[in-house]
Design an enzyme around this catalytic site. Structure first.
Site, mmCIF file in Angstrom:
data_model
loop_
_atom_site.group_PDB
_atom_site.id
_atom_site.type_symbol
_atom_site.label_atom_id
_atom_site.label_comp_id
_atom_site.label_asym_id
_atom_site.label_seq_id
_atom_site.Cartn_x
_atom_site.Cartn_y
_atom_site.Cartn_z
ATOM 1 N N HIS A 162 -35.536 47.146 16.190
ATOM 2 C CA HIS A 162 -35.743 47.916 17.037
ATOM 3 C C HIS A 162 -37.128 48.904 16.479
ATOM 4 O O HIS A 162 -37.757 49.314 17.361
ATOM 5 C CB HIS A 162 -34.755 49.077 17.458
ATOM 6 N N ASP A 370 -44.579 53.550 16.535
ATOM 7 C CA ASP A 370 -43.252 53.265 17.048
ATOM 8 C C ASP A 370 -43.081 52.050 17.754
ATOM 9 O O ASP A 370 -43.786 51.434 18.073
ATOM 10 C CB ASP A 370 -43.275 54.421 18.220
#
Length: 470
Positions: A162, A370
């Site tokens: 992720h 991110d």
């Protein structure tokens, strides 16, 4: 013990820390969290979720959530320190986020990390029925795929990262780089948020193992591992329904009144983490106030910083710095009853977040790095009237999907200031066009589409994807 055809293995269980008095449990729904991404599809799909329950030296029997069976893995305080706070979050996390913070290499942490990964692998091996699919999540458990393959060569193994995967020159700094890469490549399918990550892994497989590798597959030890990008998403329908509820709409109106009915509300919702660019954002806003380009009575900023990894030293230092800077800005530019920045270091439930999203004229999402950033997607989903503006970092995975956001380099404070002003002063028709385009993209690529795409790639028979229900 009853076995499952689909087993999810993650660091944390998707439950609150404590069961309610009646024995019921609720989903842990933190902004951008793994449980927030997966809850919509797994709450109605027969599966087993293996993870740590958040306690020390305990693994109590927990009730099922819908059709999802919950199986906790225990951690001692020493394991929590070495595996989670140490190797996962003081070594891998900063390195995988472009070394925004200097990673710490501690030889003792590695052994603890490996031992805990072994425990997760053994739990999955025990609970998976013959030929089952086991879906392992994220950097905490990067060794589990290979460890599990040694225990259960009959199962399908998927791994999804992720967070970003770093360029080879950064990954090569890791003292245990070969074991980590081989651990991940024990999967049949390795999924990433962006194609660049698959490219980085292919380069490393060639360099470290002499493997045959492309951006789509890696052949190692006579076995082919498939790789690819599968950008994660959110439950769009759930957020839209939540944001349109009359009580949420009323709450949003009250929030705006509580803020003094400013002409513009800027909102940021982040975990309190050094990768999120909070300090850069505060600097930019402070300079806009200093230069008179933003007035406190006219514009207000709300910064939600959800507590995170509070036992890790670097996070405590970060919290102190941010709180000190917020205090300085409010002391210098605020008025009695009118702070320049409303700073909230606390968690919010889904309803409160939906109300905040409805209140915000600008959503400012400016991480330094991110993997995806689901808060950006939640804001877009909540804006059913196509109003509002999204200021989004180029270095968030979501930027590849939201090309109509106001994209910005958060390292460039002057550029960030100008982009904030551009978004604040944009023509309403332009904002409507941008938001409509982003909402269309998001509705076509929701959480169910993500899971179906990944599970279809993992299991070409289509059996797994067909089992997903809403």
């Amino acid at each position: 013990m009853r076995q499952s055809s689909l087993v999810v293995v993650a660091n944390r269980l998707p439950l609150d820390d404590n069961a309610a008095p009646d024995g019921a449990c609720e989903w842990r729904r933190s902004p951008g969290g793994l449980a927030s991404a997966l809850h919509a599809i797994l709450q109605q799909t027969p599966a087993t979720w293996i993870g740590w329950n958040g306690g020390i030296d305990s693994a109590p029997v927990l009730p099922d959530v819908g059709t999802l069976r919950i199986r906790p893995v225990s951690l001692s305080s020493e394991e929590l320190q070495g595996y989670y706070e140490g190797f996962a979050n003081s070594t891998l996390w900063p390195l995988y986020h472009d070394a925004v913070e200097q990673p710490v290499f501690d030889r003792g942490w590695w052994e603890t990390y490996r031992a805990v990964n072994q425990r997760f692998a053994e739990a999955a091996a025990e609970l998976a029925e013959p030929g089952a699919a086991i879906w392992i999540q994220d950097y905490h458990l990067q060794l589990v795929p290979q460890l599990l393959r040694e225990l259960r060569p009959d199962v399908l193994i998927g791994f999804f990262l992720h967070v970003p995967f770093p360029p080879p020159e950064l990954f090569m700094q890791l003292p245990r780089r070969a074991e980590l890469l081989r651990g991940m490549l024990g999967a049949d399918l390795v999924g990433f948020q962006r194609p660049q990550a698959a490219h980085n892994v292919a380069q490393l497989a060639v360099k470290l193992f002499g493997a045959e590798a492309t951006d789509d597959q890696i052949t190692l030890d006579g076995r082919t591992v498939r790789t690819g990008a599968f950008p994660v998403s959110i439950d769009v329908t759930e957020m839209q329904a939540l944001a349109s509820r009359p009580d949420i709409v009323e709450h949003a109106e009250q929030l705006r009144a509580d803020l003094g009915q400013p002409r513009r509300v800027l909102l940021s919702v982040d975990r309190l983490d050094y990768t999120k660019g909070i300090e850069h954002r505060l600097t930019a806003y402070s300079e806009l106030l200093r230069d008179g380009r933003v007035k406190v009575r006219d514009t207000v900023m709300v910064q939600v910083a959800v507590p995170s990894r509070e036992r890790v030293d670097s996070y405590r230092v970060l919290r102190d710095r941010i709180e000190g800077e917020v205090g300085r800005i409010n002391g210098e530019y605020g008025r009695v009853g009118e702070p320049a920045i409303h700073y909230l270091n606390q968690s919010f439930d889904r309803a409160d977040l939906a109300a905040l999203y409805q209140t915000a004229d600008l959503m400012v999402v400016t991480p330094l790095r991110d993997g995806m950033n689901l808060v950006a997607k939640e804001y877009v989903a909540a804006r059913s009237d196509n109003s509002g503006a999204l200021v989004l970092s180029e270095f968030a995975g979501a930027a590849a999907e939201f090309e109509d956001a106001f994209l910005v380099n958060p390292h460039d404070v002057d550029g960030l200031k100008e982009t904030l002003l551009q978004a604040m002063d944009a023509d309403p028709a332009d904002l409507q066009r941008r938001m409509a385009a982003m909402r269309d993209q998001l509705q076509r690529h929701d959480i169910l589409a993500w899971a179906r795409t990944y599970l279809t790639a993992l299991d070409h028979t289509g059996r797994l994807a067909a089992g997903l229900r809403r």
